[in-house]
Write a protein that holds these residues in place. Structure first.
Motif, PDB file in Angstrom:
ATOM      1  N   MET A  53       0.806  -1.212   0.000  1.00  0.00           N
ATOM      2  CA  MET A  53       0.000   0.000   0.000  1.00  0.00           C
ATOM      3  C   MET A  53       0.847   1.273   0.000  1.00  0.00           C
ATOM      4  SD  MET A  53      -2.931  -1.228   2.709  1.00  0.00           S
ATOM      5  CE  MET A  53      -3.885   0.289   2.602  1.00  0.00           C
ATOM      6  N   GLY A  54       2.159   1.124  -0.105  1.00  0.00           N
ATOM      7  CA  GLY A  54       3.033   2.281  -0.177  1.00  0.00           C
ATOM      8  C   GLY A  54       3.258   2.985   1.138  1.00  0.00           C
ATOM      9  N   PHE A  55       3.085   2.256   2.251  1.00  0.00           N
ATOM     10  CA  PHE A  55       3.212   2.869   3.571  1.00  0.00           C
ATOM     11  C   PHE A  55       4.651   2.888   4.098  1.00  0.00           C
ATOM     12  CE2 PHE A  55      -1.441   1.875   4.607  1.00  0.00           C
ATOM     13  CZ  PHE A  55      -1.804   3.197   4.477  1.00  0.00           C
ATOM     14  N   LEU A  56       5.592   2.329   3.367  1.00  0.00           N
ATOM     15  CA  LEU A  56       6.939   2.193   3.920  1.00  0.00           C
ATOM     16  C   LEU A  56       7.537   3.536   4.340  1.00  0.00           C
ATOM     17  CD1 LEU A  56       8.878  -0.016   4.649  1.00  0.00           C
ATOM     18  CD2 LEU A  56       9.896   0.138   2.378  1.00  0.00           C
ATOM     19  N   PRO A  57       7.434   4.609   3.540  1.00  0.00           N
ATOM     20  CA  PRO A  57       7.957   5.908   4.013  1.00  0.00           C
ATOM     21  C   PRO A  57       7.279   6.379   5.294  1.00  0.00           C
ATOM     22  CG  PRO A  57       7.583   5.955   1.642  1.00  0.00           C
ATOM     23  CD  PRO A  57       6.959   4.691   2.149  1.00  0.00           C
ATOM     24  N   ASP A  58       5.962   6.173   5.409  1.00  0.00           N
ATOM     25  CA  ASP A  58       5.247   6.565   6.628  1.00  0.00           C
ATOM     26  C   ASP A  58       5.742   5.756   7.824  1.00  0.00           C
ATOM     27  OD1 ASP A  58       3.801   8.362   5.182  1.00  0.00           O
ATOM     28  OD2 ASP A  58       1.959   7.175   5.129  1.00  0.00           O
ATOM     29  N   VAL A  59       5.964   4.450   7.611  1.00  0.00           N
ATOM     30  CA  VAL A  59       6.458   3.604   8.698  1.00  0.00           C
ATOM     31  C   VAL A  59       7.804   4.116   9.183  1.00  0.00           C
ATOM     32  CG1 VAL A  59       7.274   1.289   9.300  1.00  0.00           C
ATOM     33  CG2 VAL A  59       5.174   1.561   7.958  1.00  0.00           C
ATOM     34  N   ARG A  60       8.664   4.481   8.265  1.00  0.00           N
ATOM     35  CA  ARG A  60       9.992   4.969   8.656  1.00  0.00           C
ATOM     36  C   ARG A  60       9.884   6.268   9.450  1.00  0.00           C
ATOM     37  NH1 ARG A  60      13.682   1.756   6.334  1.00  0.00           N
ATOM     38  NH2 ARG A  60      13.235   0.793   4.308  1.00  0.00           N
ATOM     39  N   ARG A  61       8.949   7.157   9.078  1.00  0.00           N
ATOM     40  CA  ARG A  61       8.780   8.406   9.828  1.00  0.00           C
ATOM     41  C   ARG A  61       8.260   8.131  11.236  1.00  0.00           C
ATOM     42  NH1 ARG A  61       7.402  10.590   4.639  1.00  0.00           N
ATOM     43  NH2 ARG A  61       5.211   9.984   4.830  1.00  0.00           N
ATOM     44  N   ILE A  62       7.367   7.163  11.356  1.00  0.00           N
ATOM     45  CA  ILE A  62       6.840   6.824  12.684  1.00  0.00           C
ATOM     46  C   ILE A  62       7.913   6.195  13.541  1.00  0.00           C
ATOM     47  CG2 ILE A  62       5.204   5.313  13.881  1.00  0.00           C
ATOM     48  CD1 ILE A  62       3.332   5.758  11.394  1.00  0.00           C
ATOM     49  N   VAL A  63       8.695   5.285  12.966  1.00  0.00           N
ATOM     50  CA  VAL A  63       9.769   4.634  13.715  1.00  0.00           C
ATOM     51  C   VAL A  63      10.786   5.652  14.207  1.00  0.00           C
ATOM     52  CG1 VAL A  63      11.739   3.059  13.493  1.00  0.00           C
ATOM     53  CG2 VAL A  63       9.496   2.388  12.597  1.00  0.00           C
ATOM     54  N   ALA A  64      11.039   6.675  13.414  1.00  0.00           N
ATOM     55  CA  ALA A  64      12.006   7.704  13.815  1.00  0.00           C
ATOM     56  C   ALA A  64      11.556   8.458  15.057  1.00  0.00           C
ATOM     57  CB  ALA A  64      12.227   8.681  12.665  1.00  0.00           C
TER      58      ALA A  64
END
Length: 422
Positions: free
Chosen positions: A161-172
């Motif tokens: 679903m293209g969420f990988l950039p969002d996941v990285r921002r949340i993990v940060a």
């Protein structure tokens, strides 16, 4: 093996027993012990095997052991879809009913007011979809600095679903020192790369690979012209034993057209997909669960979080263009060891999709040659092609899909035990 032998606390064992679960599933047996020991986990298991309980129970036990009077977000569970997030929230309510822990669920498509209120009141566990979570983080309503456990559920679908950039921002935004639990039905290279950067010396647990559908699912294939698919669907739905059917369409507009056709034909149905409001999706799911609707038509994204007892049939109105998706779809029936039926239609434009599916699962789907709407174009051969029987029915229930409780979809809070002093 019993749940008692996994090292769970008495309140959790009591809740699990009250939910009707007697023995842990393989993924629960493999993951709960290491998770209770504080290990990072990367878990790979087929849909419908109880992954939710595999992470929810250890999270609840860890947080209960160090409960605080002033609740802060100490566990974050990230989910790709609204329905799955709501379902996870229900499970935390079910398993944590005898604990003094608070949880809430936030996702888009509904009013943010109740969600913001629950966050301000104070919670221990937050279940969220990436978009709404990032929005509330940017506006200062979510503070993740106290998170002790981070769970990434359905990691492969996050990628789809293209969420990988969002996941990285949340993990940060999370503390460096934390426990990480990553669960996925498949483990493509991109997810393995994410896991390597996210987890610290993880314990890998794997139960079933996605290329092997549940063996108890009877799978049949119908070659049909595209224009005749609605009529064939109606014929299948009217067969004896077809009690509760989940029909998959590849597109949102296609799902709407199927529902319109069925309604005109006297079959009550509803569609769920990304263009539907969350309230409409929730109403449709609830009606399907209660048996008021016998047919639910869904796209893959909307259906990812569906875990409903007694789905007797999964019908692929359209074959998926991603072969792994076929396995996810048919896993909506035959839950927790029950039997189930998966029926698939294939028109001339979908032969390539069928070849990819059969290559992935390592078997030919059983061809049903005798039906009222045979394809006008030659069908793909199969070694086991023969006239097929008609479907039966199935039901099932597994840990990870408990009954609704307070704190489910849309931002309500939930807890177990007596009210905590504020």
């Amino acid at each position: 093996m019993s749940f008692e032998r996994l090292g769970l606390s008495a309140p959790l064992l009591r809740a699990v027993a009250e939910a009707g679960y007697r023995e842990p599933t393989p993924i629960q047996r493999a993951a709960i012990g290491p998770a209770l020991a504080g290990k990072d986990i990367v878990g790979c298991a087929q849909t419908g095997t109880g992954k939710t309980a595999a992470f929810a129970l250890p999270v609840l036990q860890a947080l209960d052991a160090s409960a605080e009077d002033d609740p802060k977000i100490r566990a974050l569970v990230l989910s790709p879809t609204r329905e799955l997030a709501a379902q996870i929230g229900e499970c935390f309510g079910t398993y944590g009913k005898h604990l003094d822990l608070w949880h809430t669920v936030i996702f888009g498509g509904v009013s943010e007011g109740p969600q913001i209120k629950a966050l301000r009141d104070g919670i221990d566990i937050l279940v969220a979809t990436p978009g709404r979570l990032l929005d509330l983080m940017r506006r200062g309503f979510v503070d993740l600095r106290s998170v002790e456990v981070f769970v990434l559920d359905e990691a492969d679908h996050m990628l789809d679903m293209g969420f990988l950039p969002d996941v990285r921002r949340i993990v940060a935004a999370l503390p460096v020192r934390r426990q990480n639990l990553l669960f996925s039905a498949t483990m493509p290279p991109e997810i393995r790369g994410l896991a390597e950067g996210l987890l610290h010396e993880p314990v890998s647990v794997g139960v079933e690979v996605v290329s092997k559908p549940v063996e108890l699912i009877e799978q049949k294939l119908y070659f049909v012209d595209k224009a005749d698919k609605p009529k064939l669907l109606l014929d299948l739905l009217r067969e004896r034993g077809v009690e509760r059917s989940l029909v998959f369409s590849r597109t949102k507009h296609g799902a709407n057209r199927v529902v319109q056709f069925l309604d005109k034909s006297g079959v009550r149905s509803a569609a769920i997909h990304g263009n539907k409001s969350q309230n409409a999706r929730t109403r449709a799911l609830d009606a399907f669960k209660r048996g008021e609707l016998s047919v639910l038509v869904a796209t893959d994204i909307a259906a990812r979080g569906i875990d409903i007892d007694g789905v007797s049939h999964v019908i692929n109105f359209d074959l998926p263009n991603i072969p792994e998706t076929y396995v996810h779809r048919i896993g909506r029936t035959a839950r927790a060891g029950a039997s189930g039926i998966a029926l698939s239609m294939c028109d001339a434009e979908e032969h390539e999709f069928l070849a990819d599916i059969e290559k992935l699962i390592g078997r030919k789907l059983e061809r049903v040659d005798e039906h009222p709407f045979p394809a006008s174009q030659a069908a793909m051969p199969a070694a086991n092609a023969r006239p097929g029987g008609r479907p039966g029915s199935s039901g099932g229930r597994r840990p990870g899909g408990g009954p609704p409780r307070r704190g489910g979809g849309g931002g309500g809070g939930g807890r177990g035990g007596s009210p905590r002093r504020r």
